[in-house]
Design a protein around this motif. Structure first.
Motif, PDB file in Angstrom:
ATOM      1  N   ILE A   1      18.026  44.850  44.491  1.00  0.00           N
ATOM      2  CA  ILE A   1      18.960  44.295  43.518  1.00  0.00           C
ATOM      3  C   ILE A   1      19.291  42.843  43.844  1.00  0.00           C
ATOM      4  CG2 ILE A   1      21.002  45.084  44.767  1.00  0.00           C
ATOM      5  CD1 ILE A   1      20.585  45.078  40.940  1.00  0.00           C
ATOM      6  N   ALA A   2      19.274  42.501  45.130  1.00  0.00           N
ATOM      7  CA  ALA A   2      19.587  41.122  45.520  1.00  0.00           C
ATOM      8  C   ALA A   2      18.485  40.157  45.086  1.00  0.00           C
ATOM      9  CB  ALA A   2      19.781  41.041  47.035  1.00  0.00           C
ATOM     10  N   ASP A   3      17.261  40.658  44.889  1.00  0.00           N
ATOM     11  CA  ASP A   3      16.142  39.791  44.503  1.00  0.00           C
ATOM     12  C   ASP A   3      16.248  39.326  43.055  1.00  0.00           C
ATOM     13  OD1 ASP A   3      15.091  40.091  47.033  1.00  0.00           O
ATOM     14  OD2 ASP A   3      13.864  41.820  46.472  1.00  0.00           O
ATOM     15  N   VAL A   4      16.900  40.089  42.212  1.00  0.00           N
ATOM     16  CA  VAL A   4      16.932  39.751  40.786  1.00  0.00           C
ATOM     17  C   VAL A   4      18.248  39.095  40.381  1.00  0.00           C
ATOM     18  CG1 VAL A   4      15.317  41.595  40.204  1.00  0.00           C
ATOM     19  CG2 VAL A   4      17.769  42.049  40.150  1.00  0.00           C
ATOM     20  N   LEU A   5      19.245  39.102  41.248  1.00  0.00           N
ATOM     21  CA  LEU A   5      20.536  38.518  40.895  1.00  0.00           C
ATOM     22  C   LEU A   5      20.657  37.109  41.468  1.00  0.00           C
ATOM     23  CD1 LEU A   5      23.071  41.456  41.419  1.00  0.00           C
ATOM     24  CD2 LEU A   5      22.075  40.656  39.287  1.00  0.00           C
ATOM     25  N   ASP A   6      21.287  36.255  40.691  1.00  0.00           N
ATOM     26  CA  ASP A   6      21.577  34.907  41.158  1.00  0.00           C
ATOM     27  C   ASP A   6      22.614  34.968  42.287  1.00  0.00           C
ATOM     28  OD1 ASP A   6      21.418  31.892  40.534  1.00  0.00           O
ATOM     29  OD2 ASP A   6      23.578  32.311  40.529  1.00  0.00           O
ATOM     30  N   GLU A   7      22.550  34.013  43.194  1.00  0.00           N
ATOM     31  CA  GLU A   7      23.444  34.021  44.351  1.00  0.00           C
ATOM     32  C   GLU A   7      24.899  33.942  43.926  1.00  0.00           C
ATOM     33  OE1 GLU A   7      24.385  34.482  48.214  1.00  0.00           O
ATOM     34  OE2 GLU A   7      22.356  34.512  47.362  1.00  0.00           O
ATOM     35  N   ASN A   8      25.185  33.130  42.922  1.00  0.00           N
ATOM     36  CA  ASN A   8      26.570  33.003  42.449  1.00  0.00           C
ATOM     37  C   ASN A   8      27.070  34.314  41.843  1.00  0.00           C
ATOM     38  OD1 ASN A   8      26.683  30.308  43.246  1.00  0.00           O
ATOM     39  ND2 ASN A   8      25.944  29.565  41.268  1.00  0.00           N
ATOM     40  N   VAL A   9      26.198  34.960  41.087  1.00  0.00           N
ATOM     41  CA  VAL A   9      26.565  36.242  40.481  1.00  0.00           C
ATOM     42  C   VAL A   9      26.825  37.274  41.568  1.00  0.00           C
ATOM     43  CG1 VAL A   9      25.734  38.143  39.044  1.00  0.00           C
ATOM     44  CG2 VAL A   9      25.334  35.776  38.341  1.00  0.00           C
ATOM     45  N   LEU A  10      25.979  37.273  42.600  1.00  0.00           N
ATOM     46  CA  LEU A  10      26.130  38.220  43.699  1.00  0.00           C
ATOM     47  C   LEU A  10      27.463  37.998  44.424  1.00  0.00           C
ATOM     48  CD1 LEU A  10      24.325  40.484  44.774  1.00  0.00           C
ATOM     49  CD2 LEU A  10      23.503  38.907  46.517  1.00  0.00           C
ATOM     50  N   THR A  11      27.813  36.755  44.608  1.00  0.00           N
ATOM     51  CA  THR A  11      29.076  36.437  45.268  1.00  0.00           C
ATOM     52  C   THR A  11      30.272  36.884  44.419  1.00  0.00           C
ATOM     53  OG1 THR A  11      28.038  34.520  46.324  1.00  0.00           O
ATOM     54  CG2 THR A  11      30.439  34.572  46.256  1.00  0.00           C
ATOM     55  N   GLU A  12      30.207  36.624  43.111  1.00  0.00           N
ATOM     56  CA  GLU A  12      31.289  37.038  42.219  1.00  0.00           C
ATOM     57  C   GLU A  12      31.454  38.560  42.237  1.00  0.00           C
ATOM     58  OE1 GLU A  12      33.405  35.367  40.502  1.00  0.00           O
ATOM     59  OE2 GLU A  12      32.652  33.307  40.555  1.00  0.00           O
ATOM     60  N   ILE A  13      30.345  39.278  42.247  1.00  0.00           N
ATOM     61  CA  ILE A  13      30.410  40.746  42.271  1.00  0.00           C
ATOM     62  C   ILE A  13      31.009  41.221  43.599  1.00  0.00           C
ATOM     63  CG2 ILE A  13      29.003  42.827  42.317  1.00  0.00           C
ATOM     64  CD1 ILE A  13      27.106  41.440  40.344  1.00  0.00           C
ATOM     65  N   ARG A  14      30.611  40.587  44.672  1.00  0.00           N
ATOM     66  CA  ARG A  14      31.112  40.984  45.993  1.00  0.00           C
ATOM     67  C   ARG A  14      32.623  40.810  46.096  1.00  0.00           C
ATOM     68  NH1 ARG A  14      29.128  36.933  50.045  1.00  0.00           N
ATOM     69  NH2 ARG A  14      31.062  35.904  49.367  1.00  0.00           N
ATOM     70  N   ASP A  15      33.143  39.738  45.553  1.00  0.00           N
ATOM     71  CA  ASP A  15      34.569  39.433  45.671  1.00  0.00           C
ATOM     72  C   ASP A  15      35.405  39.991  44.528  1.00  0.00           C
ATOM     73  OD1 ASP A  15      33.893  38.033  47.940  1.00  0.00           O
ATOM     74  OD2 ASP A  15      33.711  36.101  46.891  1.00  0.00           O
ATOM     75  N   LEU A  16      34.789  40.776  43.652  1.00  0.00           N
ATOM     76  CA  LEU A  16      35.483  41.241  42.451  1.00  0.00           C
ATOM     77  C   LEU A  16      36.709  42.090  42.799  1.00  0.00           C
ATOM     78  CD1 LEU A  16      35.479  41.408  39.356  1.00  0.00           C
ATOM     79  CD2 LEU A  16      34.004  43.417  39.543  1.00  0.00           C
ATOM     80  N   VAL A  17      36.550  43.108  43.644  1.00  0.00           N
ATOM     81  CA  VAL A  17      37.656  44.017  43.961  1.00  0.00           C
ATOM     82  C   VAL A  17      38.758  43.282  44.704  1.00  0.00           C
ATOM     83  CG1 VAL A  17      38.284  46.132  45.173  1.00  0.00           C
ATOM     84  CG2 VAL A  17      36.079  45.965  44.002  1.00  0.00           C
ATOM     85  N   THR A  18      38.366  42.395  45.618  1.00  0.00           N
ATOM     86  CA  THR A  18      39.366  41.641  46.377  1.00  0.00           C
ATOM     87  C   THR A  18      40.214  40.769  45.459  1.00  0.00           C
ATOM     88  OG1 THR A  18      37.841  41.600  48.263  1.00  0.00           O
ATOM     89  CG2 THR A  18      39.674  40.047  48.298  1.00  0.00           C
ATOM     90  N   SER A  19      39.577  40.104  44.509  1.00  0.00           N
ATOM     91  CA  SER A  19      40.320  39.232  43.592  1.00  0.00           C
ATOM     92  C   SER A  19      41.255  40.034  42.699  1.00  0.00           C
ATOM     93  CB  SER A  19      39.347  38.413  42.740  1.00  0.00           C
ATOM     94  OG  SER A  19      38.549  39.270  41.935  1.00  0.00           O
ATOM     95  N   ILE A  20      40.843  41.223  42.304  1.00  0.00           N
ATOM     96  CA  ILE A  20      41.718  42.070  41.476  1.00  0.00           C
ATOM     97  C   ILE A  20      42.952  42.476  42.276  1.00  0.00           C
ATOM     98  CG2 ILE A  20      41.887  44.315  40.336  1.00  0.00           C
ATOM     99  CD1 ILE A  20      38.940  44.008  39.580  1.00  0.00           C
ATOM    100  N   GLY A  21      42.750  42.843  43.539  1.00  0.00           N
ATOM    101  CA  GLY A  21      43.885  43.205  44.380  1.00  0.00           C
ATOM    102  C   GLY A  21      44.839  42.056  44.584  1.00  0.00           C
ATOM    103  N   LYS A  22      44.306  40.853  44.771  1.00  0.00           N
ATOM    104  CA  LYS A  22      45.171  39.691  44.973  1.00  0.00           C
ATOM    105  C   LYS A  22      45.993  39.385  43.733  1.00  0.00           C
ATOM    106  CE  LYS A  22      42.330  37.415  48.507  1.00  0.00           C
ATOM    107  NZ  LYS A  22      41.486  36.221  48.812  1.00  0.00           N
ATOM    108  N   ARG A  23      45.437  39.658  42.568  1.00  0.00           N
ATOM    109  CA  ARG A  23      46.179  39.403  41.324  1.00  0.00           C
ATOM    110  C   ARG A  23      47.186  40.512  41.023  1.00  0.00           C
ATOM    111  NH1 ARG A  23      40.960  37.608  39.451  1.00  0.00           N
ATOM    112  NH2 ARG A  23      40.622  39.592  38.376  1.00  0.00           N
ATOM    113  N   GLY A  24      47.221  41.549  41.842  1.00  0.00           N
ATOM    114  CA  GLY A  24      48.190  42.630  41.653  1.00  0.00           C
ATOM    115  C   GLY A  24      47.934  43.478  40.437  1.00  0.00           C
ATOM    116  N   GLN A  25      46.671  43.593  40.046  1.00  0.00           N
ATOM    117  CA  GLN A  25      46.357  44.318  38.818  1.00  0.00           C
ATOM    118  C   GLN A  25      46.194  45.816  39.044  1.00  0.00           C
ATOM    119  OE1 GLN A  25      42.941  42.063  37.512  1.00  0.00           O
ATOM    120  NE2 GLN A  25      44.201  40.603  36.367  1.00  0.00           N
ATOM    121  N   PHE A  26      46.386  46.283  40.291  1.00  0.00           N
ATOM    122  CA  PHE A  26      46.390  47.714  40.539  1.00  0.00           C
ATOM    123  C   PHE A  26      47.784  48.304  40.348  1.00  0.00           C
ATOM    124  CE2 PHE A  26      42.667  46.772  43.456  1.00  0.00           C
ATOM    125  CZ  PHE A  26      41.734  47.268  42.565  1.00  0.00           C
TER     126      PHE A  26
END
Length: 1172
Positions: free
Chosen positions: A625-650
């Motif tokens: 999966i890492a071969d077909v995804l752009d590096e920026n997209v991969l980074t955004e996906i990796r940090d997705l849950v962390t950013s949601i938690g920081k925004r207090g959306q849980f």
């Protein structure tokens, strides 16, 4: 489009059996029965008459879809019924019944057809008029008579000569008498004002009558004046009649009244509190007036399609011959004036397209089509432009629906010229995707449905060369609606429109393959359309991107959560078909939506990101999966849950929804093997979300966390080489620590299910401690007495863990392994669970625990059966098989069904379980063929089988306590089948076997003293057992010491009892024993206890005791149990005393007299000790 195809769609949703019967009719096969019912028409017996009418209606209703089959016998049916009406000896009641039959016939065959076949001689006019005049319009019982008389009169007034000839006097000789015309007109006016269904035939009659040339000149003007001067909102019948008049009347006769009636109709549409039906007739009247202004003509400028042959349209090699349709050879006649009032008519109809009622919009759309076909080309094109102007973003949704209906009507009539298609097609495509939510109600379904109707009309109206520039867009839009629309009627309408275009145009890409896949019935199931049909259609590259883009743009942020989740699952299956588009367009857009302030957009996009990642990973063969995804997209996906938690959306109102989306994302990202092993903080954030979600009250959130946990462990608790990481022990410790918390039942439920879902490697070195913790959670304690659901989940998890880890250790010599050291604890917990009868406000919630225990026993017994060493013993299997058999004959159908299946698997296990006592005898009762055929939830099938197990001593007590609960139950069918099975079995047994069973009953009673769950049904069971007479021998005695011991147990159960219900159940049992004088010692003891109830503090107990004692003594007296001389006074005292209202002192004296007569000791009054 469902307005056109609605009948077929309604049929598809109805019961298929009845549909088959209706569609296989080839002739009027019920004629004999129908004529028999007509011949027996009578009002002698109202009930019998009503049943006969119901049968007649049922027979004719079968021909609702094929009414023409009645035609061969229709005239005879009508003639027989009319003869009953004309018969002077028939009573009014019989005539009313005959008219009811006529109404049924007219509803099935159609009122116009029936009206033409009614007798219409001149001699029929006076009798029909006389009967109508005699009717009471307010009588609800004779509405059918008035209805059919008005319909009958509508054909009589069509007589082909001047109606003045029917009068026996000239106008000069009238002398206050009314002519036939005036009498008929009075009837029309009278019934046009009624509120029942008689106003419909009255309107039909009025139009037929007033459009006669001789009547028009005399009465049309006065009638229209009368209609316009009615106070308040005009009745629907009056408006309907005027509409009929303007439809059937001659243009020259109606033209003078057109403008006044137009003003009246306009005024009607502007009144407040007008009914939709009235507004519909007003709109219909306006269009009829508009048609009156214009001479009947067919616009020569209309577009005329050439070949209509489907065969020509489907030719692929030779082009089908088409005619020149852009222009007509005939010269257009433009030399006629269009009245100024016509502009007002068109404007009213355009406004009607915006009306809130569908029937009004539909009528306005048809009116525009009919009027435009008579207009010159320039004015017709202006009408089209006005319709298009209605469909804009600033208009209400109703306007879009009305505009689509109008476009379809214009296109169907050839009034939508090809030059307008560049404007029309984009609007139609927008309508096909129209979906909004206003307040709490969705809008857009009717708009998409009508847009499908437009596409259906285009297929019939235009040549394929005209539509060729738009074919791909229309095809893609229809396919999208066919598979992805929320509403079933829209999916089916789009499927029908696509099929029509394939047949008529023959140019839709892969049309035949798609209509075979996405047919009318296949698209009826939403899940099937989203997840199966869409994938098959997406294999054709013309539709792949439109399907994916529609999900991206319209469905991922849809207001309905089920649609958002279905869209994400559909993207999972479609993503690998367009990998480049998905990675470069779809995923970046989802990442952008994941940061939106809109909750629906965030939830749908986060869920979709996970599904797309899993779908892409599944479709990749030699890449990761890492071969077909752009590096920026991969980074955004990796940090997705962390950013949601920081925004207090849980937290907050949308917290549960966001947790569900994130948990779905974590599960799918783990399945996709995202390369995040080295990002410790990310994994800790993911793990924290999973653990926190297990504590939530929302069951769906807990379920999603349980689904995400095993995938997370498989991917991130092992390194890429397969070695177990330290995270495994840390995670197990967190789960077990949370498991022992008593914070809330829901917390324990979540962590129990989580432990049960873990993969096998997670239990290395901790299996014994996990088993011990789950076993502890399944115990009933003071704090957790009502936590039935947590015990259910603990037992289910216990079963799952045992099945997952097996009996063989993961590592050789693992001393922490659970088997065999803790196998006894596991079986003990399951057996204890089978005795869980916890109740709360929801009822017997302990049934969930018992069902989980049975499932656990089924899997663990089979697991251990093949293990070395095998820890199963005969004592253990006796308890297991007996407890399961008991549950198979208790109250709840669902539990009985599961218990039966578990019981069958236990006795028919492979290899055979030799530890089951009496296995051969059990297999003779429950053969493999019997177990396969029996319906375990059906009382009539299961109870006769399990009752035979009473003969097997190891299982007698278990089966008997199950029968106690069923025979002593309150459900009629359960009591009936269980008691008949038990009593039939007992009648066939010898006395020694009955004595053994009686001793088992006494043991059950003694073991469950003070337990109302068993005691109450046991008392009812004993009463029904005594009533059956199966225990009494030939000499009238019971098995040895049974009666005496039973009385002692009953008295012990009711001692110091303050629950009147238990006392009321115990009294019949004591009376049963008291009436068996062959057991004198037990009978006297029972009587001595019964007389104490005669002075009980509850009046109801005293009255029931007296009543039951009276019956028992009376029966015993008939059997010579008591001397006649002694009992006469006792029976009189029991029957004549007012046991509920008399003072207690008086009752006590009467009670003592009864004791003296029966020679039993008087109860002594015990004084309460004073408080210290």
């Amino acid at each position: 489009m469902s307005h056109i195809l609605g009948s077929a769609e309604d049929l598809a949703s109805k019961d298929l059996d009845s549909l088959e019967v209706a569609c296989t009719k080839e002739a009027f096969t019920d004629s004999e029965e129908v004529f028999r019912l007509i011949g027996e028409v009578s009002d002698a017996d109202s009930v019998r008459a009503e049943l006969a009418l119901t049968q007649f209606t049922k027979l004719l209703s079968q021909y609702q879809l094929q009414p023409h089959l009645l035609d061969s016998n229709l005239e005879d049916m009508l003639q027989r019924l009319i003869n009953i009406v004309k018969d002077g000896q028939s009573s009014n009641g019989v005539k009313n019944e005959a008219f009811k039959y006529l109404v049924v016939v007219s509803h099935v065959r159609g009122y116009k057809t029936v009206a033409r076949m009614l007798p219409h001689e001149v001699s029929d006019l006076e009798p029909v008029l006389k009967m109508l005049i005699e009717q009471d319009p307010s009588d609800v019982d004779t509405w059918a008579t008035r209805h059919m008389l008005l319909l009958w009169l509508s054909i009589i007034v069509m007589m082909p000569f001047h109606m003045s000839r029917l009068d026996s006097f000239t106008p000069e000789e009238a002398d206050g008498r009314k002519t036939a015309m005036e009498r008929i007109l009075d009837i029309c006016k009278q019934y046009l004002l009624v509120l029942d269904s008689c106003h419909r035939p009255a309107a039909f009659l009025t139009s037929r009558f007033l459009t006669r040339s001789d009547v028009t000149n005399l009465h049309l003007s006065s009638f229209l004046d009368w209609a316009t001067k009615l106070e308040g909102n005009p009745p629907a019948g009056v408006l309907s009649a005027v509409c009929w008049i303007f439809k059937h009347g001659k243009r020259d006769d109606l033209l003078p009244f057109a403008t006044p009636m137009l003003r009246w109709a306009q005024e009607c549409t502007k009144r407040d509190q007008i009914f939709s039906l009235t507004h519909k007739f007003a709109m219909k009247l306006i269009q009829r007036i508009g048609l009156t202004y214009l001479k009947p003509r067919i616009a020569p400028w209309r577009y005329q399609r050439g070949s209509r042959s489907l065969a020509d349209n489907l030719k692929t090699v030779e082009q089908a011959e088409t005619t020149q349709n852009a222009s007509s050879n005939e010269q257009e006649d433009e030399d006629f004036d269009v009245p100024d009032e016509l502009e007002e008519v068109v404007e009213e109809l355009i406004q009607g397209l915006r009306h809130s009622d569908l029937v009004v919009r539909w009528s306005a759309a048809k009116g525009l089509g009919r009027i435009t076909v008579r207009l010159p080309k320039e004015l017709g094109d202006e009408v089209v432009g006005s319709v298009l102007a209605v469909m804009n973003a600033r208009e209400v949704p109703h306007a879009w629906h009305g505009g689509c209906l109008a476009l379809a009507e214009l296109g169907r009539r050839g009034l939508l010229l090809p030059t307008r298609l560049p404007e029309v097609v984009p609007i139609v495509l927008k309508a096909l995707a129209f979906d909004e939510k206003r307040a709490n109600l969705p809008v857009g379904a009717v708009i998409r449905d009508s847009a499908c109707y437009v596409c259906w009309a285009f297929a019939r109206a235009f040549d394929k060369d005209v539509l060729s520039p738009y074919i791909n867009d229309i095809a893609s839009a229809l396919v999208v609606v066919t598979v992805f629309d929320r509403e079933i009627n829209c999916r089916r309408a789009a499927s029908a429109a696509f099929q029509e275009n394939v047949g008529r145009q023959g140019a839709f890409p892969h049309g035949l393959d798609i209509i075979t896949t996405a047919d009318f019935f296949a698209v009826g199931i939403r899940n099937n359309a989203y997840l199966e049909i869409s994938v098959q259609i997406a294999q054709f590259e013309e539709y792949t991107l439109p399907l994916i883009d529609h999900l991206l743009q319209k469905k991922v942020d849809h207001w309905d959560i089920s649609i958002r989740e279905l869209a994400a699952k559909a993207l999972h299956k479609l993503a690998h078909l367009a990998t480049e588009h998905t990675t470069s367009v779809v995923l970046p857009e989802f990442i952008r939506l994941a940061q939106s302030i809109d909750l629906h957009s965030r939830h749908g996009s986060i869920t979709a990101i996970g599904e797309v990642l899993a779908g892409l990973a599944k479709g990749l063969q030699d890449k990761t999966i890492a071969d077909v995804l752009d590096e920026n997209v991969l980074t955004e996906i990796r940090d997705l849950v962390t950013s949601i938690g920081k925004r207090g959306q849980f937290q907050g109102m949308g917290g549960d929804l966001m947790r569900q989306a994130v948990l779905s994302f974590i599960k799918n990202a783990s399945i996709a093997k995202m390369p995040f092993h080295e990002h410790t903080q990310v994994l800790e954030d993911w793990q924290k979300v999973i653990i926190d979600s297990m504590k939530q009250v929302d069951p769906l959130t807990r379920a999603r966390s349980v689904e995400a946990l095993p995938a997370f462990c498989e991917q991130f608790c092992k390194d890429p080489s397969g070695s177990i990481l330290p995270r495994q022990l840390a995670l197990i410790k967190i789960l077990m620590d949370s498991l022992t918390s008593l914070q809330a039942e829901t917390t324990r439920m979540g962590f129990c299910r989580a432990l049960g879902s873990l993969p096998r490697f997670m239990f290395e070195g901790v299996s014994a401690s996990v088993i011990l913790a789950l076993a502890k959670c399944s115990e009933i304690t003071v704090e957790t007495a009502k936590w039935a659901e947590s015990r259910r989940d603990a037992l289910s998890a216990l079963s799952a863990v045992c099945a997952s880890v097996g009996t063989t250790p993961l590592a050789q010599g693992d001393e922490t392994w659970w088997y065999p050291t803790q196998s006894g604890l596991v079986y003990h917990r399951f057996i204890e669970g089978l005795n869980d009868y916890t109740r709360d406000s929801r009822g017997d919630v302990g049934a969930w625990v018992r069902e989980a225990s049975m499932s656990g026993l089924q899997s663990t017994v089979q697991l251990v059966l093949q293990a070395e060493p095998c820890v199963l013993t005969e004592e253990l299997m006796t308890t297991v098989v007996g407890q399961v058999a008991r549950n198979a004959i208790e109250r709840i159908d669902r539990t009985r069904k599961q218990a039966g299946n578990v019981f069958s698997s236990l006795i028919h296990s492979s290899p055979p379980n030799t530890k089951i006592p009496c296995l051969e005898s059990i297999l003779q009762i429950f053969s493999l063929e019997t177990c396969k055929e029996v319906n375990w939830s059906a009382e009539v099938q299961t109870f006769p089988l399990f009752t035979q197990m009473l003969a097997l001593p190891p299982y007698t007590g278990y089966v008997l306590i199950g029968l106690v609960a069923s025979v002593g139950g309150v459900t009629e069918s359960l009591v009936k089948h269980s008691s008949s099975s038990l009593f039939d079995y007992l009648r066939q047994q010898p006395q020694d076997e009955l004595a053994r069973i009686c001793q088992c009953i006494l043991k059950i009673f003694g073991d469950h003293q003070g337990q109302d769950r068993v005691a109450m049904p046991l008392l009812r069971f004993l009463d029904r057992l005594f009533n059956s007479g199966v225990l009494c021998g030939q000499d009238g005695t019971l098995p040895e010491e049974f009666a005496l011991n039973l009385v002692k147990l009953v008295s012990k159960e009711t001692a110091r009892c303050s629950a009147p219900l238990k006392l009321l159940e115990a009294i019949p049992v004591l009376c049963q024993v008291a009436g068996i004088r062959a057991e004198k010692k037990a009978s006297d003891l029972a009587l001595s206890y019964l007389v104490t109830f005669l002075c009980h503090r509850f009046p109801r107990v005293r009255a029931v005791t007296a009543e039951q004692m009276y019956e028992a003594i009376l029966v015993a007296q008939e059997d010579d149990g008591f001397p006649d001389s002694d009992l006469e006074s006792v029976l009189n005292l029991l029957s004549e005393t007012n046991w509920t209202d008399e003072p207690i002192e008086t009752i006590r004296n009467i009670r003592n007299d009864i004791c003296d007569t029966l020679k039993i000791p008087k109860p002594k009054l015990v004084q309460k000790r004073p408080a210290q």
